[in-house]
Design an enzyme around this catalytic site. Structure first.
Site, mmCIF file in Angstrom:
data_model
loop_
_atom_site.group_PDB
_atom_site.id
_atom_site.type_symbol
_atom_site.label_atom_id
_atom_site.label_comp_id
_atom_site.label_asym_id
_atom_site.label_seq_id
_atom_site.Cartn_x
_atom_site.Cartn_y
_atom_site.Cartn_z
ATOM 1 N N LYS A 213 0.736 -1.283 0.132
ATOM 2 C CA LYS A 213 0.032 -0.231 0.028
ATOM 3 C C LYS A 213 0.891 0.923 -0.031
ATOM 4 C CE LYS A 213 -3.816 2.305 3.316
ATOM 5 N NZ LYS A 213 -4.613 2.602 4.252
ATOM 6 N N GLU A 219 10.376 -4.696 4.623
ATOM 7 C CA GLU A 219 10.627 -6.009 3.928
ATOM 8 C C GLU A 219 9.995 -6.007 2.724
ATOM 9 O OE1 GLU A 219 8.858 -5.441 6.419
ATOM 10 O OE2 GLU A 219 9.124 -6.300 8.578
ATOM 11 N N GLY A 270 -5.321 -1.964 4.894
ATOM 12 C CA GLY A 270 -3.473 -2.432 4.562
ATOM 13 C C GLY A 270 -4.761 -4.315 4.696
ATOM 14 N N ARG A 271 -4.985 -4.451 5.706
ATOM 15 C CA ARG A 271 -5.640 -5.410 5.785
ATOM 16 C C ARG A 271 -7.196 -5.852 5.196
ATOM 17 N NH1 ARG A 271 -4.530 -2.248 10.053
ATOM 18 N NH2 ARG A 271 -6.590 -1.025 11.252
ATOM 19 N N GLU A 356 -4.700 -6.838 14.789
ATOM 20 C CA GLU A 356 -4.432 -5.029 13.894
ATOM 21 C C GLU A 356 -5.882 -4.259 14.138
ATOM 22 O OE1 GLU A 356 -2.629 -4.001 10.320
ATOM 23 O OE2 GLU A 356 -1.105 -4.905 11.506
ATOM 24 N N HIS A 387 -4.392 -32.736 16.527
ATOM 25 C CA HIS A 387 -3.210 -33.928 17.512
ATOM 26 C C HIS A 387 -2.308 -33.096 17.952
ATOM 27 C CE1 HIS A 387 -5.396 -37.421 15.522
ATOM 28 N NE2 HIS A 387 -5.689 -36.980 14.635
ATOM 29 N N LYS A 498 9.289 -0.713 14.747
ATOM 30 C CA LYS A 498 9.962 -0.904 12.644
ATOM 31 C C LYS A 498 10.917 0.649 13.227
ATOM 32 C CE LYS A 498 6.131 -0.818 10.550
ATOM 33 N NZ LYS A 498 4.294 -0.128 9.100
HETATM 34 O O1 F6P Z 1 2.997 -2.882 10.210
HETATM 35 C C1 F6P Z 1 2.223 -3.267 9.468
HETATM 36 C C2 F6P Z 1 0.978 -2.771 8.215
HETATM 37 O O2 F6P Z 1 1.132 -1.290 7.994
HETATM 38 C C3 F6P Z 1 0.182 -3.839 7.996
HETATM 39 O O3 F6P Z 1 -1.281 -2.485 8.762
HETATM 40 C C4 F6P Z 1 0.067 -3.436 6.448
HETATM 41 O O4 F6P Z 1 -1.095 -4.530 5.873
HETATM 42 C C5 F6P Z 1 1.676 -4.374 6.522
HETATM 43 O O5 F6P Z 1 2.111 -3.066 7.266
HETATM 44 C C6 F6P Z 1 2.600 -3.947 4.962
HETATM 45 O O6 F6P Z 1 1.821 -2.626 4.518
HETATM 46 P P1 F6P Z 1 2.215 -1.814 2.900
HETATM 47 O O7 F6P Z 1 0.738 -2.942 2.272
HETATM 48 O O8 F6P Z 1 1.780 -0.722 3.228
HETATM 49 O O9 F6P Z 1 3.777 -2.275 2.511
#
Ligand code: F6P
Length: 528
Positions: A213, A219, A270-271, A356, A387, A498
């Site tokens: 987003k 990452e 995002g979620r 979240e 199990h 972060k």
């Molecule tokens: O760190 C949490 C978060 O902001 C989530 O809410 C989001 O889904 C995820 O990181 C990834 O964010 P982005 O889509 O901006 O890379």
């Protein structure tokens, strides 16, 4: 377009300031704590019918929960007194209910059919036009990839909402995926994940989707750079053909050398984003028509949530159970057990969606909350969980409500397996509810019973049913958050870690522990 037009005042009353809250506390002490569902099931012939309901694509049996009509009536009173209906209507009107970020919350608009919406503000009407223009473009790209025999591997690089939803849905609908296309999901900033996959890929046959987003997430950006470096090192020549972006940050993608970008909007959390451009890997896997069916299933649940009276409104009834268990019984977690291999990533997806969203400790105006919010949501598919951790759910001192999700029709089945799987789902729910006295008086073999569970039954794992199931959870989270008086749509709690990681990364090279606490300093020295 990012600033929603309608003026907005939060219509909610915090749950602990309503008359119903006190009534519920008294009811819990008088009858709720000692409620015996076995007796209720045996004595009340209408119980199963009253606590079952059909919502779009989903039959829900709530009768094995620790509630009766009196409890549910008080919980419904609570929902009304908290202003859940007005808050729901504010979301569907496009008001900036995500007030800490000044944003509307309109993931529901992503599955709204292209038609004039009665009473829509210009903001919402414009947004719907943009939604459909982007959806059409996305589905065209999806079909293009499906028809492109040169591309065999599609790698989604994203994390959190840019990974969990698409990864879950692609697995759930795997029967619809053409066998010549493989979809991979890379999220962690651990070379083990991307590195292992790259060994199996060929650059000219691979399409990377950089899903973020913000297009700033550490990452995702790290993995995207690594994938591009691999691509070039392997002789890949056309970055623009093999790297596409799904993002709200259109400017940042050009710097990466990306020319194919699908956008979305800041009013999609995002979620909550799998319905947007973030859903491209799903559309590639299942095709444009099936993606539209996924949206249609979710839209049917949106309509149910908007229109059904609270008494027959499944997201509302599930959320009220969540509040009853979390705030009155004090149950700290909920287990999600899909008896469906296809839904194996649903618990992970729900962890982000629920925790979240509703893992918040202050109310809308920033006052600390004197009550609990999101439970821990966890789980594994059945029968695997049986199990592993079901021992604790049956006999441990903590009561953990379980959510069974089952299918009437299996997807890809082998002879005799589906009845066996379903028998196990029914057996677990029944064992938890009814318990069993020890056959030989040995307390180790006794099952106390009266352990709550909900049973969700889908006809089959179709795109429509999956869409409805996910939207059901989204709205349930909304209702619980509305009652708790929190903002379910921000996630400030992820920020601090972060920032600290940015400070610590150079220290791992330099060994400089100045200003760190003693424990972090010691661990740092062990790592350098
Ligand atoms: O760190 C949490 C978060 O902001 C989530 O809410 C989001 O889904 C995820 O990181 C990834 O964010 P982005 O889509 O901006 O890379």
């Amino acid at each position: 377009m990012s600033t929603p037009a309608p003026p907005y005042t939060d219509p909610r009353t915090r749950c602990d300031r309503t008359p119903a809250w006190g009534l519920l506390a008294a009811h819990y002490a008088r009858a709720g704590r000692s409620f015996d569902m076995r007796q209720a099931l045996a004595q009340d012939a209408g119980r199963v019918q009253r606590f079952s309901q059909q919502a779009p694509h989903i039959h829900a049996d709530l009768s094995k929960n620790l509630i009766d009509e009196a409890t549910e009536a008080l919980l419904l009173q609570l929902a009304r007194e908290c202003g859940v209906e007005a808050y729901r209507d504010a979301m569907f009107a496009g008001c900036p209910i995500n007030h800490t970020e000044q944003r509307a919350v309109m993931h529901w608009l992503l599955r709204e059919p292209a038609r004039a919406l009665p009473a829509a503000t210009p903001f919402v009407a414009d947004a719907l036009r943009e939604v459909h223009a982007t959806l059409d473009a996305m589905l065209q790209l999806a079909e293009q990839v499906r028809a492109d025999d040169a591309i065999t591997d599609i790698v989604n690089i994203g994390i959190g909402g840019s990974d969990l939803g698409p990864a879950m849905a692609v697995k759930a609908l795997d029967d619809l995926r053409p066998s010549a296309k493989r979809l991979h999901f890379i999220s962690n900033v651990d070379g083990m994940e991307l590195g292992s996959l790259l060994r199996t890929l060929r650059p000219e046959r691979t399409l990377f989707l950089i899903a973020s987003k913000t297009f700033t997430t550490l990452e995702t950006m790290t993995n995207a750079q690594a994938a591009r470096a691999w691509f070039v090192a392997q002789g890949g020549s056309d970055v623009a053909r093999h790297f596409w972006a799904l993002t709200t940050n259109l400017e940042a993608t050009a710097q990466f050398g990306i020319r194919t970008t699908l956008g979305f909007w800041d009013w999609v959390g995002g979620r909550y984003s799998l319905w947007s451009a973030i859903g491209l890997p799903i559309a590639i896997a299942i095709g444009a028509e099936n993606f539209r069916h996924l949206l249609a299933g979710a839209h049917a649940m949106d309509q149910h949530f908007r229109q059904a009276p609270l008494e027959q409104n499944l997201p509302v009834r599930l959320a009220l159970l969540d509040v009853w268990y979390r705030n009155f019984h004090g149950f700290a977690s909920r287990c999600v057990a899909p008896y469906s291999h296809g839904l194996r990533r649903l618990p992970a997806y729900l962890q982000q969606l629920e925790m979240e969203s509703n893992g918040k400790g202050v109310d809308a105006v920033g006052e600390p909350l004197p009550y609990a919010t999101s439970p821990v949501v966890w789980g594994e598919p059945g029968t695997n969980g049986q199990h592993a951790f079901f021992q604790m759910i049956h006999q441990g001192p903590d009561v953990i409500p379980v959510e069974f999700i089952a299918l009437r029709q299996p997807g890809r089945d082998l002879p005799g397996q589906h009845p066996r799987l379903m028998a196990n789902a029914l057996a677990q729910a029944r064992a938890l509810a009814m318990g069993r006295e020890s056959p030989d008086g040995n307390p180790h073999r006794a099952f106390g019973g009266n352990r709550p569970s909900t049973f969700l039954l889908l006809q089959a794992l179709t795109p429509e049913a999956l869409g409805a199931l996910i939207a059901l959870y989204e709205h349930r989270v909304f209702v619980a958050g509305a009652i708790w008086g929190i903002n379910s749509f921000d996630q400030w709690g992820v920020e601090l870690g972060k920032v600290l990681a940015q400070d610590l990364e150079p220290r791992l090279a330099s060994g400089d522990a100045t200003g760190l606490d003693a424990s972090t300093a010691d661990l740092l020295h062990r790592l350098v």
